[in-house]
Structures are given as C-alpha cells and as structure tokens.
Design a protein around this motif. Structure first.
Motif, short mmCIF file in Angstrom:
data_model
loop_
_atom_site.label_atom_id
_atom_site.label_comp_id
_atom_site.label_asym_id
_atom_site.label_seq_id
_atom_site.Cartn_x
_atom_site.Cartn_y
_atom_site.Cartn_z
N PRO A 50 0.97 -1.35 -0.07
CA PRO A 50 -0.09 0.27 -0.17
C PRO A 50 0.45 1.74 -0.11
CG PRO A 50 0.45 -0.39 2.35
CD PRO A 50 1.46 -1.47 1.46
N TRP A 51 1.92 1.38 -0.04
CA TRP A 51 3.38 2.29 0.07
C TRP A 51 3.37 3.20 -1.05
CZ3 TRP A 51 3.83 0.56 4.43
CH2 TRP A 51 3.57 -0.45 4.53
N MET A 52 2.82 2.88 -3.09
CA MET A 52 1.93 4.22 -3.21
C MET A 52 1.34 3.68 -4.86
SD MET A 52 5.91 3.22 -5.35
CE MET A 52 6.16 5.06 -5.80
N SER A 53 1.16 4.40 -5.45
CA SER A 53 0.23 4.40 -6.59
C SER A 53 1.00 4.41 -7.88
CB SER A 53 -1.25 4.88 -6.45
OG SER A 53 -2.50 4.58 -7.35
N LEU A 54 0.80 4.75 -8.41
CA LEU A 54 1.48 4.71 -9.93
C LEU A 54 1.15 4.27 -11.19
CD1 LEU A 54 5.66 3.40 -9.93
CD2 LEU A 54 4.71 5.51 -9.93
N PRO A 55 0.47 4.85 -11.60
CA PRO A 55 -0.04 5.12 -12.96
C PRO A 55 -0.04 3.90 -14.32
CG PRO A 55 1.42 6.34 -14.16
CD PRO A 55 1.83 5.91 -12.37
N ASP A 56 -1.03 2.89 -13.77
CA ASP A 56 -1.14 1.56 -15.16
C ASP A 56 -1.71 1.15 -16.48
OD1 ASP A 56 -3.54 1.23 -14.14
OD2 ASP A 56 -3.05 -0.47 -13.00
N THR A 57 -2.13 2.81 -16.32
CA THR A 57 -3.24 2.86 -18.18
C THR A 57 -2.71 3.42 -19.02
OG1 THR A 57 -4.75 4.37 -17.32
CG2 THR A 57 -5.30 2.38 -16.99
N GLU A 58 -3.16 3.92 -19.63
CA GLU A 58 -2.78 5.22 -21.21
C GLU A 58 -3.20 6.78 -20.43
OE1 GLU A 58 -4.03 6.05 -25.12
OE2 GLU A 58 -3.24 4.19 -25.03
N GLU A 59 -3.97 6.65 -19.55
CA GLU A 59 -4.97 8.27 -19.86
C GLU A 59 -3.97 8.68 -17.96
OE1 GLU A 59 -8.19 10.04 -17.71
OE2 GLU A 59 -8.84 8.54 -19.57
N GLY A 60 -3.65 7.57 -17.59
CA GLY A 60 -2.79 7.97 -15.98
C GLY A 60 -1.84 8.06 -16.22
#
Length: 198
Positions: A50-60
C-alpha cells in the motif's frame, strides 16, 4: 521528446560519461516509455501496495508525465545497462533553489527485477547526479514507517532519520504518516547559495 527532455537527457549523459561503469544507467522518463512502464506497474502491484500508486493506464501515464515541469521535478528511469530494460523509477521532486537547494525523492523498484540491488546502484547514481550536476544541497525521502525495504535502501546509502510527520502525504485514498530521511551534499556548493544554479 520535448526540448526540455532533450536537454535533461544530454545533461544526464554528460554526467554518466564521468561516472564509473555500473550495472545500471539513468535516463529521463518519456512518452515512449508508456507501454513498458504501465506493464511494469501492473506487474508490480503487490510490491507497491500500500506504499504508492503509479499509473497503469495510457491516460494515467500521460497525466503522470505531464506533472513533471523538468525544472522543479525530474523523472529518471533506472535501466539495466546490458539490456536497457527499466528496473526502477527515481523522481527528484519539489526542487527548490535559493537558500534551500533541496529536492524530495520518490522512487519505486519494479517486480521483475526487484531484490537484485539495481535500485541501490540507481539511487546512488541519482545522489551523485543531484549533488554534482544539479548542485543540490539536500535530498529528502518521505517513507511510511512500515515500508521496511525502502527504509533499508536509504539507510544503506547514508540517509539519516529526521523525524515523523503525521498525515504528510495522501496515498491510496488516505493521509498517511511518513518518516523523513535526508542526506546532505558532501561538497559545499557554492559560497552564495542564493545565486542561480549555473
């Protein structure tokens, strides 16, 4: 690649030319990395949560890349020298000049190559780049107290614990406490730190 990214890529190459060979190398994150980057983020979901959230979509990804103005924030990829594969990401964020000469680090390893020491080598290289090429005085990493691998990484490279900041960063829908770990430039730059960086 935009003009700013071309300039940063040249700056990083100039820096690397004077460095000893390592298993890893650095380069700026660009729009051309979208497919590999988002695939690595998806493959690393368990490692990052739960430490971080990075984009995993083209838009993100495109929104994420747009937030880097390349003056106060620089996204750098850690890549395996032999293959060019991305093994991690290290951002120098919130760069403040003048009397502060400070930056904030954000970083993530990617699951397929995590645990092989690439991020230790990559972060060591980023420290030398930030202190030598960018002439920053201080770098800080904010780390959630339970993120033991991240704390071990910065301790290994000489960061010192400076304190705990309650509800410091908004991560995955909640304001989370973070420990502050910092390291100072061993080279004193320059006599008048309020002057612009050359």
């Amino acid at each position: 690649m935009t003009e700013g990214l071309v300039q940063i890529a040249a700056e990083v190459e100039e820096f690397l030319a004077g460095q000893p060979l390592s298993r890893v190398t650095l380069r700026p994150l660009t729009r051309h990395d979208e497919a590999e980057f988002t695939a690595l983020v998806r493959a690393s979901a368990d490692l990052h949560h739960p430490w971080m959230s990075l984009p995993d979509t083209e838009e993100g990804f495109r929104a994420y890349l747009a937030r880097f103005d390349l003056v106060t924030a620089r996204p750098l990829l850690v890549c395996v020298r032999e293959t060019g594969d991305i093994t991690g990401l290290i951002n120098i964020n919130s760069i403040i000049r003048g009397r502060f000469q400070n930056g904030s680090l954000g970083y993530a390893a990617f699951a397929p190559s995590a645990g092989r020491g690439y991020m230790t080598e990559g972060l060591d290289m980023v420290l030398r780049y930030a202190f030598g090429q960018l002439r920053l005085h201080r770098l800080e990493a904010q780390i959630q107290p339970g993120n033991t691998p991240s704390i071990k990484l910065v301790r290994r490279l000489g960061f010192r614990f400076e304190g705990l900041s309650p509800a410091l960063l908004f991560i995955n829908g909640a304001w989370e406490d973070h420990e502050r770990w910092a390291i100072h430039n061993p080279q004193p730059w320059p006599a008048h730190p309020s002057l612009p960086n050359p």
